[in-house]
Design a protein around this motif. Structure first.
Motif, short mmCIF file in Angstrom:
data_model
loop_
_atom_site.label_atom_id
_atom_site.label_comp_id
_atom_site.label_asym_id
_atom_site.label_seq_id
_atom_site.Cartn_x
_atom_site.Cartn_y
_atom_site.Cartn_z
N ILE A 35 0.83 -1.21 0.00
CA ILE A 35 0.00 0.00 0.00
C ILE A 35 0.87 1.26 0.00
N GLN A 36 1.99 1.20 0.69
CA GLN A 36 2.90 2.34 0.81
C GLN A 36 2.19 3.61 1.28
N PRO A 37 1.59 3.54 2.47
CA PRO A 37 0.95 4.75 3.00
C PRO A 37 1.98 5.82 3.29
N LYS A 38 1.52 7.06 3.33
CA LYS A 38 2.45 8.16 3.67
C LYS A 38 2.52 8.35 5.17
N VAL A 39 1.47 8.01 5.85
CA VAL A 39 1.45 8.09 7.32
C VAL A 39 0.67 6.90 7.86
N ILE A 40 1.17 6.37 8.96
CA ILE A 40 0.45 5.30 9.67
C ILE A 40 0.06 5.84 11.05
N VAL A 41 -1.17 5.57 11.45
CA VAL A 41 -1.58 5.88 12.83
C VAL A 41 -1.62 4.56 13.59
N ALA A 42 -0.83 4.47 14.65
CA ALA A 42 -0.85 3.26 15.49
C ALA A 42 -1.82 3.51 16.63
N LEU A 85 6.49 -1.47 16.15
CA LEU A 85 7.82 -0.89 16.38
C LEU A 85 8.57 -1.52 17.54
N GLY A 86 7.93 -2.44 18.22
CA GLY A 86 8.60 -3.06 19.37
C GLY A 86 8.74 -2.11 20.54
N LEU A 87 8.00 -1.01 20.53
CA LEU A 87 8.12 -0.04 21.63
C LEU A 87 7.17 -0.41 22.75
N THR A 88 7.70 -0.48 23.96
CA THR A 88 6.86 -0.90 25.08
C THR A 88 6.66 0.21 26.11
N GLU A 89 7.17 1.40 25.78
CA GLU A 89 6.92 2.54 26.66
C GLU A 89 5.42 2.81 26.69
N SER A 90 4.96 3.52 27.70
CA SER A 90 3.52 3.72 27.78
C SER A 90 3.05 4.61 26.63
N ILE A 91 1.84 4.33 26.20
CA ILE A 91 1.28 5.09 25.08
C ILE A 91 1.10 6.55 25.49
N GLY A 92 0.88 6.77 26.78
CA GLY A 92 0.75 8.15 27.28
C GLY A 92 2.02 8.96 27.02
N ARG A 93 3.15 8.30 27.07
CA ARG A 93 4.42 8.98 26.81
C ARG A 93 4.68 9.12 25.32
N LEU A 94 4.30 8.09 24.57
CA LEU A 94 4.70 8.05 23.16
C LEU A 94 3.72 8.77 22.23
N ARG A 95 2.48 8.89 22.65
CA ARG A 95 1.48 9.48 21.76
C ARG A 95 1.89 10.92 21.39
N GLY A 96 1.50 11.28 20.18
CA GLY A 96 1.75 12.66 19.76
C GLY A 96 3.15 12.89 19.23
N ARG A 129 10.11 1.85 8.77
CA ARG A 129 10.52 1.61 7.39
C ARG A 129 10.31 2.83 6.50
N GLY A 130 10.69 3.97 7.02
CA GLY A 130 10.60 5.20 6.24
C GLY A 130 9.24 5.86 6.31
N VAL A 131 8.27 5.21 6.93
CA VAL A 131 6.92 5.79 6.99
C VAL A 131 6.70 6.40 8.38
N PRO A 132 6.29 7.67 8.43
CA PRO A 132 6.01 8.27 9.74
C PRO A 132 4.83 7.56 10.41
N VAL A 133 5.00 7.25 11.68
CA VAL A 133 3.95 6.58 12.46
C VAL A 133 3.54 7.47 13.63
N MET A 134 2.27 7.80 13.70
CA MET A 134 1.77 8.59 14.83
C MET A 134 1.10 7.66 15.84
N VAL A 144 -1.20 14.55 12.02
CA VAL A 144 -1.23 13.62 10.87
C VAL A 144 -1.65 14.37 9.62
N LEU A 145 -2.69 15.20 9.75
CA LEU A 145 -3.15 15.97 8.58
C LEU A 145 -2.04 16.88 8.07
N GLU A 146 -1.33 17.49 9.01
CA GLU A 146 -0.22 18.36 8.60
C GLU A 146 0.84 17.56 7.86
#
Ligand code: URA
Length: 327
Positions: free
Chosen positions: A241-248, A258-269, A275-280, A307-309
């Motif tokens: 699909i090659q999206p330009k942005v992914i929302v997790a 991404l294998g990230l286990t930090e709290s979502i409260g810290r990582l969000r935003g 793989r080159g695709v920005p993930v929010m 994300v819209l920006e």
């Protein structure tokens, strides 16, 4: 009788021949694809085997002998080359998406996407992938308990992709991601962003509902093993699909991707890169359903404005001021 695999192989060969005819001397192939090509059964390997650890880097496969120093059009992706890929125009406007943040801690996930497939080859490849998933038995316990395999839904040319955790009971019953209460909230959020379910792509880390033996209802978090086993389907979806942005959506989606286990409260935003695709990363809609706090909804909405920006989609005054009115 021609199998789907043969059809897919023929489509890939046709695409390579076309590129060669255009003077392309090599194509970049992701480690997973390369590995699958080496054993000459790319999608079959999704059906029968557990995924192997990915090789550390992507490779270029020469289509014929390189000629005198000319830079291959499929050499490592700059933001400019990503943007100029031929893709059928979909609904969300696509402008230049800034490249992955240079400071990002996940830059090791950076890889070179293969060139976008021609439309026919792309939908053929996705259809073949879906077929593989539909009969997948890699997690026998989930294959036994599921009513449906929930592959994904939306525009295969979408610039924006949402990734959730796993199907719940409603999704399992209907065979479509995010159709239950949390899904309806997600659908409203997508609408508020100016899109529809048909103009984005929605998928999950797991394609089967995590079983809950002995329980009549409720959900459970996918295990690491289940996520690892199912991930190649999502990786292939992203690659095609090659999206330009992914929302997790939520901590589990972020962990799976991404294998990230930090709290979502810290990582969000904070944009990550896969793989080159920005993930929010943002909160899962079911968390929003549980939390009455308007401030949490506001945070998710701020993430969506980012994300819209990133997509270069103009933001209206009304969108900017959601949650500000009467706040
Ligand atoms: N929650 C998810 O993460 N995915 C779905 O498809 C539904 C609910």
């Amino acid at each position: 009788m021609r199998t789907e695999w043969q059809e897919l192989l023929e489509a890939v060969i046709a695409q390579i021949e076309e590129l060669r005819g255009q003077g392309v001397t090599c194509v970049n192939v992701s480690p997973e694809t390369l590995e699958a090509l080496v054993v000459a059964r790319p999608l079959a390997s999704l059906r029968d085997e557990k995924p192997q650890p990915a090789a550390p880097e992507s490779r270029s496969i020469p289509l014929h002998e390189p000629q005198g120093g000319a830079r291959s059009p499929s050499s490592p992706d700059s933001p400019a080359t990503r943007d100029s890929r031929s893709r059928q125009d979909s609904h969300p406007p696509r402008g230049g998406v800034p490249g992955p943040e240079a400071h990002d801690p996940n830059m090791e996930h950076q890889f070179t996407s293969p060139p976008a497939l021609e439309q026919g080859a792309k939908s053929t490849a996705l259809a073949a992938l879906r077929e593989q998933a539909m009969t997948c038995q890699k997690c026998p316990h989930l294959a036994r308990s599921r009513k449906s395999v929930v592959f994904g839904v939306g525009d295969i040319n979408a610039a924006l992709m949402f990734v959730g955790e796993a199907p719940g009971a409603d999704e399992d019953a209907q065979g479509e991601p995010f159709v239950g209460a949390a899904g309806q909230l997600l659908t409203r959020m997508i609408g508020a962003m100016g899109f529809t379910r048909e103009t984005v792509y929605i998928a999950n880390i797991l394609k089967c509902r995590p079983d809950t033996p002995g329980q009549a209802s409720g959900n459970r978090k996918p295990t690491s093993d289940e996520m690892r086993t199912c991930l190649p389907y999502l990786l292939a979806q992203i690659e095609l699909i090659q999206p330009k942005v992914i929302v997790a959506l939520g901590a589990t989606a972020l962990e799976g991707l991404l294998g990230l286990t930090e709290s979502i409260g810290r990582l969000r935003g904070r944009f990550q890169v896969f793989r080159g695709v920005p993930v929010m990363p943002t909160y899962h809609p079911s968390y929003l359903l549980r939390s009455e706090a308007r401030s949490v909804k506001r945070l998710v909405w701020e993430d969506m404005l980012q994300v819209l920006e990133k997509l270069n989609v103009p933001i209206t005054e009304k969108q900017r001021s959601y949650f500000l009115r009467g706040a």
